[in-house]
Design a protein around this motif. Sequence first.
Motif, PDB file in Angstrom:
ATOM      1  N   SER A  64       0.884  -1.167   0.000  1.00 29.87           N
ATOM      2  CA  SER A  64       0.000   0.000   0.000  1.00 29.87           C
ATOM      3  C   SER A  64       0.918   1.211   0.000  1.00 29.87           C
ATOM      4  N   VAL A  65       0.667   2.167  -0.888  1.00 31.29           N
ATOM      5  CA  VAL A  65       1.621   3.252  -1.105  1.00 31.29           C
ATOM      6  C   VAL A  65       0.969   4.618  -0.956  1.00 31.29           C
ATOM      7  N   MET A  66       1.630   5.478  -0.168  1.00 25.96           N
ATOM      8  CA  MET A  66       1.230   6.878  -0.064  1.00 25.96           C
ATOM      9  C   MET A  66       2.195   7.706  -0.896  1.00 25.96           C
ATOM     10  N   ILE A  67       1.676   8.320  -1.950  1.00 30.29           N
ATOM     11  CA  ILE A  67       2.514   9.174  -2.787  1.00 30.29           C
ATOM     12  C   ILE A  67       2.341  10.622  -2.350  1.00 30.29           C
ATOM     13  N   SER A  68       3.237  11.483  -2.824  1.00 28.08           N
ATOM     14  CA  SER A  68       3.139  12.894  -2.426  1.00 28.08           C
ATOM     15  C   SER A  68       3.795  13.796  -3.459  1.00 28.08           C
ATOM     16  N   SER A  69       3.369  15.049  -3.417  1.00 27.45           N
ATOM     17  CA  SER A  69       3.911  16.085  -4.277  1.00 27.45           C
ATOM     18  C   SER A  69       3.545  17.420  -3.655  1.00 27.45           C
ATOM     19  N   ARG A  70       4.197  18.479  -4.095  1.00 27.41           N
ATOM     20  CA  ARG A  70       3.877  19.802  -3.555  1.00 27.41           C
ATOM     21  C   ARG A  70       2.593  20.371  -4.114  1.00 27.41           C
ATOM     22  N   ARG A  71       2.056  19.778  -5.173  1.00 26.83           N
ATOM     23  CA  ARG A  71       0.859  20.319  -5.818  1.00 26.83           C
ATOM     24  C   ARG A  71      -0.281  19.297  -5.824  1.00 26.83           C
ATOM     25  N   GLN A  72      -1.450  19.740  -5.394  1.00 26.45           N
ATOM     26  CA  GLN A  72      -2.613  18.859  -5.312  1.00 26.45           C
ATOM     27  C   GLN A  72      -2.981  18.290  -6.680  1.00 26.45           C
ATOM     28  N   LYS A  73      -2.901  19.118  -7.721  1.00 28.41           N
ATOM     29  CA  LYS A  73      -3.266  18.649  -9.060  1.00 28.41           C
ATOM     30  C   LYS A  73      -2.409  17.464  -9.484  1.00 28.41           C
ATOM     31  N   LYS A  74      -1.114  17.543  -9.209  1.00 30.02           N
ATOM     32  CA  LYS A  74      -0.221  16.440  -9.586  1.00 30.02           C
ATOM     33  C   LYS A  74      -0.520  15.179  -8.783  1.00 30.02           C
ATOM     34  N   VAL A  75      -0.841  15.370  -7.499  1.00 28.94           N
ATOM     35  CA  VAL A  75      -1.196  14.229  -6.658  1.00 28.94           C
ATOM     36  C   VAL A  75      -2.440  13.548  -7.210  1.00 28.94           C
ATOM     37  N   ASP A  76      -3.471  14.334  -7.509  1.00 28.38           N
ATOM     38  CA  ASP A  76      -4.732  13.778  -8.020  1.00 28.38           C
ATOM     39  C   ASP A  76      -4.516  13.044  -9.334  1.00 28.38           C
ATOM     40  N   GLU A  77      -3.725  13.644 -10.228  1.00 26.05           N
ATOM     41  CA  GLU A  77      -3.476  13.022 -11.533  1.00 26.05           C
ATOM     42  C   GLU A  77      -2.709  11.716 -11.392  1.00 26.05           C
ATOM     43  N   ALA A  78      -1.716  11.706 -10.521  1.00 27.57           N
ATOM     44  CA  ALA A  78      -0.906  10.501 -10.345  1.00 27.57           C
ATOM     45  C   ALA A  78      -1.710   9.370  -9.722  1.00 27.57           C
ATOM     46  N   VAL A  79      -2.508   9.690  -8.706  1.00 30.06           N
ATOM     47  CA  VAL A  79      -3.337   8.665  -8.068  1.00 30.06           C
ATOM     48  C   VAL A  79      -4.341   8.099  -9.072  1.00 30.06           C
ATOM     49  N   ALA A  80      -4.955   8.971  -9.862  1.00 37.25           N
ATOM     50  CA  ALA A  80      -5.926   8.519 -10.865  1.00 37.25           C
ATOM     51  C   ALA A  80      -5.265   7.617 -11.903  1.00 37.25           C
ATOM     52  N   LYS A  81      -4.060   7.977 -12.308  1.00 32.78           N
ATOM     53  CA  LYS A  81      -3.338   7.174 -13.302  1.00 32.78           C
ATOM     54  C   LYS A  81      -3.000   5.799 -12.752  1.00 32.78           C
ATOM     55  N   LEU A  82      -2.539   5.750 -11.514  1.00 34.24           N
ATOM     56  CA  LEU A  82      -2.196   4.468 -10.902  1.00 34.24           C
ATOM     57  C   LEU A  82      -3.433   3.598 -10.722  1.00 34.24           C
ATOM     58  N   LYS A  83      -4.528   4.202 -10.308  1.00 35.60           N
ATOM     59  CA  LYS A  83      -5.759   3.437 -10.110  1.00 35.60           C
ATOM     60  C   LYS A  83      -6.330   2.942 -11.432  1.00 35.60           C
ATOM     61  N   SER A  84      -6.071   3.692 -12.509  1.00 37.28           N
ATOM     62  CA  SER A  84      -6.529   3.245 -13.829  1.00 37.28           C
ATOM     63  C   SER A  84      -5.805   1.986 -14.274  1.00 37.28           C
ATOM     64  N   GLU A  85      -4.677   1.705 -13.628  1.00 39.50           N
ATOM     65  CA  GLU A  85      -3.919   0.480 -13.911  1.00 39.50           C
ATOM     66  C   GLU A  85      -4.187  -0.588 -12.857  1.00 39.50           C
ATOM     67  N   ASN A  86      -5.331  -0.454 -12.198  1.00 38.21           N
ATOM     68  CA  ASN A  86      -5.793  -1.416 -11.191  1.00 38.21           C
ATOM     69  C   ASN A  86      -4.909  -1.482  -9.952  1.00 38.21           C
ATOM     70  N   LEU A  87      -4.212  -0.385  -9.668  1.00 38.12           N
ATOM     71  CA  LEU A  87      -3.426  -0.305  -8.443  1.00 38.12           C
ATOM     72  C   LEU A  87      -4.246   0.497  -7.433  1.00 38.12           C
ATOM     73  N   THR A  88      -5.189  -0.182  -6.823  1.00 41.55           N
ATOM     74  CA  THR A  88      -6.151   0.480  -5.941  1.00 41.55           C
ATOM     75  C   THR A  88      -5.596   0.730  -4.540  1.00 41.55           C
ATOM     76  N   ASN A  89      -4.413   0.189  -4.251  1.00 41.78           N
ATOM     77  CA  ASN A  89      -3.803   0.325  -2.926  1.00 41.78           C
ATOM     78  C   ASN A  89      -2.901   1.550  -2.844  1.00 41.78           C
ATOM     79  N   VAL A  90      -3.302   2.628  -3.510  1.00 48.02           N
ATOM     80  CA  VAL A  90      -2.495   3.849  -3.564  1.00 48.02           C
ATOM     81  C   VAL A  90      -3.339   5.056  -3.171  1.00 48.02           C
ATOM     82  N   LYS A  91      -2.765   5.913  -2.342  1.00 43.72           N
ATOM     83  CA  LYS A  91      -3.385   7.192  -2.001  1.00 43.72           C
ATOM     84  C   LYS A  91      -2.314   8.262  -2.093  1.00 43.72           C
ATOM     85  N   GLY A  92      -2.728   9.533  -2.001  1.00 46.83           N
ATOM     86  CA  GLY A  92      -1.747  10.608  -2.129  1.00 46.83           C
ATOM     87  C   GLY A  92      -2.112  11.828  -1.315  1.00 46.83           C
TER      88      GLY A  92
END
Length: 262
Positions: free
Chosen positions: A37-65
Amino acid sequence: MMTSLPKKLEGKVAIVTASTEGIGYAVAKRLAEDGASVMISSRRQKKVDEAVAKLKSENLTNVKGVVCHAGKEDHRNYLIEETLRSFGGIDMLVCNAASNPSPGPFFDTTEEAWDKVFHVNLKSAFLLIKAVIPYMEKRGGGSIVTVSSVVAHRTDAVPGVHASAYGISKISLIGLTKALVPECAAKNIRINCMSPGVIETRFSEVIWKNSFANKNAMALIPMKRLGQSSECAGVVSFLCSDDSSYISGETIIVGGGMSCRL
């Protein structure tokens, strides 16, 4: 009937800083693919949202940011709190956040730029490591990976491109990694370092988009190509897993065979 084997990081929880693009994103993706299970991070909310959405689109549902500027204490605390709230613990930390505001010659580096580089690249890494140690200890141990750079091993790694304070901070990060081994080992925590060479990311585009710098870099790389973020991610996953259970205080250079020493 065939049964699938458990993934090597299944049941583990990881924090990866600066992980919405480039090497950090690739590391987060690989750890998630390997079951963490992975917590990602970035200084910008938009980048966090985009990255989490991209990872989840690849069936990696164990990711938050979450939004996190690694150089700010309240941000680091929030990153840890949200990871604990979302996943219940912390087993792995990958310190990938870095800054290089003054890539010119050494004596053009201002005091402000010097302080920023060392604050983000070294001090904040130490403080984040210090903060997560108690939570790893509660889980019976863990693994920490710092991210240095090939410029820590040789100042001419990229001829024509100055590393200045950045390179010195990355040397210091390797020193920090080695220095923390005894105290981490006493808590069943391993700490290692990964030094990327010339990897094709936005952070390094000043090299590979410049024909002169790219040509000179290629002259030092026996494999005659740029590295890919996924090739760094595999090394980090190895260092986080039990496959490296007797390795601590080491630095693995992902540099295409570039001759390096420290």
